[in-house]
Design a protein around this motif. Structure first.
Motif, short mmCIF file in Angstrom:
data_model
loop_
_atom_site.label_atom_id
_atom_site.label_comp_id
_atom_site.label_asym_id
_atom_site.label_seq_id
_atom_site.Cartn_x
_atom_site.Cartn_y
_atom_site.Cartn_z
N ILE A 79 86.76 57.84 30.10
CA ILE A 79 85.70 58.71 29.58
C ILE A 79 84.86 57.87 28.63
O ILE A 79 85.37 57.26 27.69
N THR A 80 83.55 57.82 28.89
CA THR A 80 82.66 56.97 28.10
C THR A 80 81.47 57.79 27.62
O THR A 80 80.82 58.48 28.41
N LEU A 81 81.20 57.70 26.33
CA LEU A 81 80.07 58.38 25.71
C LEU A 81 79.03 57.33 25.33
O LEU A 81 79.37 56.31 24.72
N VAL A 82 77.77 57.55 25.71
CA VAL A 82 76.71 56.58 25.45
C VAL A 82 75.55 57.27 24.73
O VAL A 82 75.12 58.36 25.13
N TYR A 83 75.06 56.62 23.69
CA TYR A 83 73.86 57.08 23.00
C TYR A 83 72.86 55.94 23.03
O TYR A 83 73.18 54.81 22.66
N ILE A 84 71.64 56.24 23.48
CA ILE A 84 70.60 55.20 23.57
C ILE A 84 69.90 55.12 22.21
O ILE A 84 69.17 56.05 21.82
#
Length: 305
Positions: free
Chosen positions: A41-46
């Motif tokens: 599970i990977t959470l990404v914020y640009i």
């Protein structure tokens, strides 16, 4: 627009418990590719720049916020292949995925591991969950995401409590992404049902509320208002494992939390409904490859000097 019951959303968010939540800052040059691992599970914020997904993120629910009025518009037919600064997305790692930077880009990436392997959360969410304009929808959480992790290869000395604080920060951002997606009309009709079957959901809730109860198939079928054979078949086809396997998963994950809290093996064994400590230890070892005592030792949170 689909409206999610506030109590149901609170129950989902309240059940999220991370074992690992490590944020890191990553810079990606224009045109470069950044693989996102599967089975994670990977959470990404640009934070800066823009990225595109491969394979394309495709159709989905887009949240657009008018910067002047702060009014939110939901467009369920818009494509969100290109994500820009202020957007966030979550992937459950069900398939390989790669990000391509469309400009020099800075990302906050959090590797997530749920404390409860039997958590229904992955089954409740789509493979990719995207919140465009996350910085406008959830400004406090976006500011937290913007400051998570260390940029580049800078080495910082570990400090006391860092793992716990990182996990809490990642939890806050993760919950805010899920809330923004669900509370603003992006969740499908009937969400957050695990199976779109209220009878099976009732069974799952009962197991999780009382993992130590003597859960026979007959008793579970009665809660689901089905015959024994119908219930067993429907549960396996919907949840992906037998009722007995699911009960064991829930018990072992409850045992992990108790071990981390310092409970004794005997106390845990009795509370989770095992006839003996040996029976509990065998079940735990079959699921984890370790005895309860060995697991506790291996998963003890290190204390930094």
């Amino acid at each position: 627009m689909v409206t999610v019951d506030a109590d149901a959303l609170s129950n989902v968010l309240g059940a999220v418990d991370l074992r690992i939540g490590i944020g890191r800052r990553t810079s990606v040059a224009a045109g470069a590719l950044l693989p996102i691992p599967a089975d994670t599970i990977t959470l990404v914020y640009i934070a800066e720049g823009a990225v595109q997904g491969h394979p394309p993120l495709g159709d989905g629910c887009r949240l657009d916020v008018d910067p002047d009025s702060q009014r939110l518009r939901v467009d369920t037919k818009a494509r969100h292949d290109l994500l820009v600064a202020g957007d966030a997305f979550l992937t459950l790692g069900r398939s390989p995925f790669v990000l391509e930077a469309q400009a020099d880009t800075s990302l906050m990436i959090a590797d997530i591991e749920l404390a409860d392997a039997a958590s229904p959360l992955p089954a409740l969410l789509p493979p990719f969950l995207t919140v465009t304009g996350f910085d406008a929808v959830e400004p406090a959480a976006a500011a937290l995401a913007l400051n998570m992790g260390v940029l580049g290869d800078t080495v910082m000395p570990a400090r006391q409590g860092d793992p716990i604080i990182c996990r809490m920060m990642a939890t806050t951002v993760l919950l805010s992404v899920i809330r923004a997606w669900a509370a603003n009309g992006c969740a499908p009709t009937g969400w957050p049902s695990l199976s779109n079957d209220p009878f099976l959901d009732r069974v799952v809730d009962a197991i999780r509320e009382e993992p130590g109860r003597d859960w026979t198939v007959e008793r579970l079928a009665g809660i689901g208002a089905m015959s024994r054979s119908t219930f067993a078949e429907r549960f396996r086809s919907t949840v992906g494992r037998s009722p007995a396997d699911y009960v064991t998963e829930v018990r072992v994950d409850a045992a992990k939390r108790m071990l981390e809290a310092g409970r004794s093996v005997s106390d845990i064994s009795r509370e989770l409904g095992y006839a003996s400590d040996e029976g509990f230890s065998r079940a735990f070892r079959r699921r984890t490859g370790q005895t309860p005592s060995s697991w506790r030792l291996a998963n003890r949170t290190p204390i930094s000097a």
